[in-house]
Design an enzyme around this catalytic site. Structure first.
Site, PDB file in Angstrom:
ATOM      1  N   SER A 188      -1.341  -0.822  -7.848  1.00  0.00           N
ATOM      2  CA  SER A 188      -2.481   0.066  -7.897  1.00  0.00           C
ATOM      3  C   SER A 188      -2.300   1.179  -8.711  1.00  0.00           C
ATOM      4  CB  SER A 188      -2.752   0.404  -6.366  1.00  0.00           C
ATOM      5  OG  SER A 188      -1.600   1.004  -5.841  1.00  0.00           O
ATOM      6  N   HIS A 216      -5.909  -5.211  -4.552  1.00  0.00           N
ATOM      7  CA  HIS A 216      -6.622  -4.457  -5.575  1.00  0.00           C
ATOM      8  C   HIS A 216      -6.841  -5.785  -6.657  1.00  0.00           C
ATOM      9  CE1 HIS A 216      -6.218  -0.186  -5.247  1.00  0.00           C
ATOM     10  NE2 HIS A 216      -4.949  -0.509  -4.673  1.00  0.00           N
ATOM     11  N   LYS A 247     -11.377  -2.368   0.462  1.00  0.00           N
ATOM     12  CA  LYS A 247     -11.578  -2.082  -1.134  1.00  0.00           C
ATOM     13  C   LYS A 247     -12.667  -2.623  -1.667  1.00  0.00           C
ATOM     14  CE  LYS A 247      -7.015  -0.203  -1.307  1.00  0.00           C
ATOM     15  NZ  LYS A 247      -5.595  -0.557  -1.364  1.00  0.00           N
TER      16      LYS A 247
HETATM   17  C1  LIG Z   1      -4.700  -0.704   0.113  1.00  0.00           C
HETATM   18  C2  LIG Z   1      -3.480  -1.361   0.124  1.00  0.00           C
HETATM   19  C3  LIG Z   1      -2.964  -1.643   1.125  1.00  0.00           C
HETATM   20  C4  LIG Z   1      -3.495  -1.314   2.768  1.00  0.00           C
HETATM   21  O1  LIG Z   1      -4.788  -1.714   2.853  1.00  0.00           O
HETATM   22  P1  LIG Z   1      -5.790  -1.238   4.057  1.00  0.00           P
HETATM   23  O2  LIG Z   1      -6.514  -2.189   4.453  1.00  0.00           O
HETATM   24  O3  LIG Z   1      -6.209  -0.132   3.565  1.00  0.00           O
HETATM   25  O4  LIG Z   1      -4.517  -1.013   5.230  1.00  0.00           O
HETATM   26  C5  LIG Z   1      -1.948  -2.625   1.457  1.00  0.00           C
HETATM   27  N1  LIG Z   1      -1.530  -3.154  -0.049  1.00  0.00           N
HETATM   28  C6  LIG Z   1      -1.930  -2.889  -1.096  1.00  0.00           C
HETATM   29  C7  LIG Z   1      -1.498  -3.368  -2.360  1.00  0.00           C
HETATM   30  C8  LIG Z   1      -2.841  -1.675  -1.160  1.00  0.00           C
HETATM   31  O5  LIG Z   1      -3.184  -1.230  -2.441  1.00  0.00           O
END
Ligand SMILES: *Cc1c(COP(=O)(O)O)cnc(C)c1O
Length: 402
Positions: A188, A216, A247
């Site tokens: 990310s 992502h 996301k």
């Molecule tokens: C955002 C993210 C998470 C966490 O996701 P949530 O659902 O907000 O807990 C885990 N792994 C990666 C690679 C992320 O970018």
């Protein structure tokens, strides 16, 4: 409130730690948004800003259809369950969403969590023990690192995205019962796409399993948005996929783990964040289901996102910014110095663009940046306005190469 020596010492130490962060320019303030999430947001000071820092890749977070779908699900299934899944917290909508995610990702079964952080936190310990090896990319997400810490398996770390080092670690772990390679599908902070084709080849050669974290990627990577495995032509070859509903896939919250039914059934029996934490709210389950239907019917949002990304990447490089190359809608605009990244983000804020400075420990020391994230919801006019602001702030702070 107690006020003895223990308290005085403890709170003074914390206050000093916070002061140090502020002095070093490493303190993370929180902007307060007073509107829905979207391509443009209104902050609590009444200012309207073009938002270039949400994980709102498909523009669904503030989307009216999502709001409707979540209200409909709430009306049908209620506000919440007041239960974990296995006691009395599983509704038809949760089973439907799990099936829809499996179909979307090309897997057998899926288990839902309150967050991807929980999915990663609860995936290793039930499946692996001291007889096994977990081989992890050095830049994997914090939740993967924490999940591995909770598990007794032997830990191997390979240099970020380095296939030669991955192979060396596979050889080092050759005497273990199971080996599993774990990587973010997309990293990310850089928008780097994991080399899943090569990773799957190495896994086959060295008798290893593969797990990817698709937070992502789910919803927009690959020709039909299934993820990094589709992007690299290895659908069906990944053993375990974790991801988020917070996301691209709607943006509320919630996570999942997907894979073979033996894996998912084991997690339902033994994964602690699943067993000991509340079920996903019906509004989120229902709205997420609507997202998957929409994405399965058309790639329009995914296509628009990639058009916006290509447009912005070309234009920002042209202005003379140092940008990490790539094709992902994460566009790292490099400032290297943490206070400069803060200053740049602050100036852009004044010019009507919302971005955040990232610096250690979120990225390595000396690699501070502003991370731009494109969305399908951005119009060309909004991107052009943002680029004008970038040019002005870049000129004022002497950042441009041109
Ligand atoms: C955002 C993210 C998470 C966490 O996701 P949530 O659902 O907000 O807990 C885990 N792994 C990666 C690679 C992320 O970018």
């Amino acid at each position: 409130m107690a006020d003895g020596k223990a308290q005085t010492d403890f709170y003074a130490r914390l206050a000093q730690g916070l002061d140090t962060l502020r002095e070093q320019g490493l303190f993370k303030p929180e902007r307060v948004i007073a509107s829905r999430q979207g391509a443009e947001v209104v902050c609590d000071d009444g200012r309207s800003l073009i938002n270039l820092c949400a994980n709102n890749y498909l523009g669904l977070s503030g989307d009216e259809a999502m709001v409707r779908a979540s209200i409909e699900a709430t009306e049908k299934y209620g506000y919440g369950l007041s239960s974990v899944r296995f006691i009395c917290g599983t509704q038809t909508v949760h089973k439907q969403l799990e099936q829809a995610l499996s179909a979307f990702l090309g897997t057998e079964d899926t288990i839902l969590y309150a967050a991807a952080f929980d999915a990663n936190g609860g995936v290793f310990e039930p499946l692996f023990d001291e007889n096994d090896a977990i081989i992890s990319d050095s830049l994997n997400h914090a939740s993967i690192i924490d999940g591995i810490r909770l598990c007794k398996a032997a830990r191997y770390r390979y240099q970020h995205n380095d296939m030669a080092d991955l192979e060396a670690q596979l050889l080092a772990a050759a005497d273990k019962r199971h080996r599993i390679i774990v990587t973010d599908g997309v990293f990310s902070m850089d928008g780097t796409i994991a080399q899943l084709d090569k990773i799957c080849e190495l896994a086959e050669r060295h008798d290893a399993l593969v797990m990817i974290d698709e937070c992502h990627a789910s919803g927009f990577m690959g020709k039909t948005g299934r993820g990094t495995h589709e992007h690299h032509g290895v659908m069906g070859k990944i053993d375990i996929i974790t991801g988020t509903l917070g996301k691209a896939l709607g943006g509320a919250m919630g996570g999942f783990t997907s894979g073979r039914k033996e894996v998912i059934q084991t997690l339902r029996q033994k994964s602690r964040p699943y067993l000991f934490s509340n079920t996903l709210a019906p509004s989120i389950a229902g709205a997420s289901l609507a997202v998957l239907e929409r994405l399965s019917a058309s790639t329009e949002l995914r296509d628009r996102l990639h058009e916006n990304t290509a447009y912005f990447r070309a234009a920002i490089s042209e202005l003379g910014f140092t940008v990490k190359p790539g094709t992902h809608p994460v566009v790292p605009v490099m400032l290297f110095d943490a206070p400069l990244a803060q200053k740049f983000a602050q100036r852009l804020y004044e010019l009507g663009v919302l971005v955040t400075g990232f610096f250690y420990p979120v990225v390595p020391m000396g690699q501070a940046r502003v991370r731009v994230q494109l969305s399908a919801a951005h119009t060309r006019e909004q991107l052009d306005r943002a680029l004008v602001a970038f040019r002005q702030a870049g000129q004022e702070l002497g950042i441009l190469k041109n």
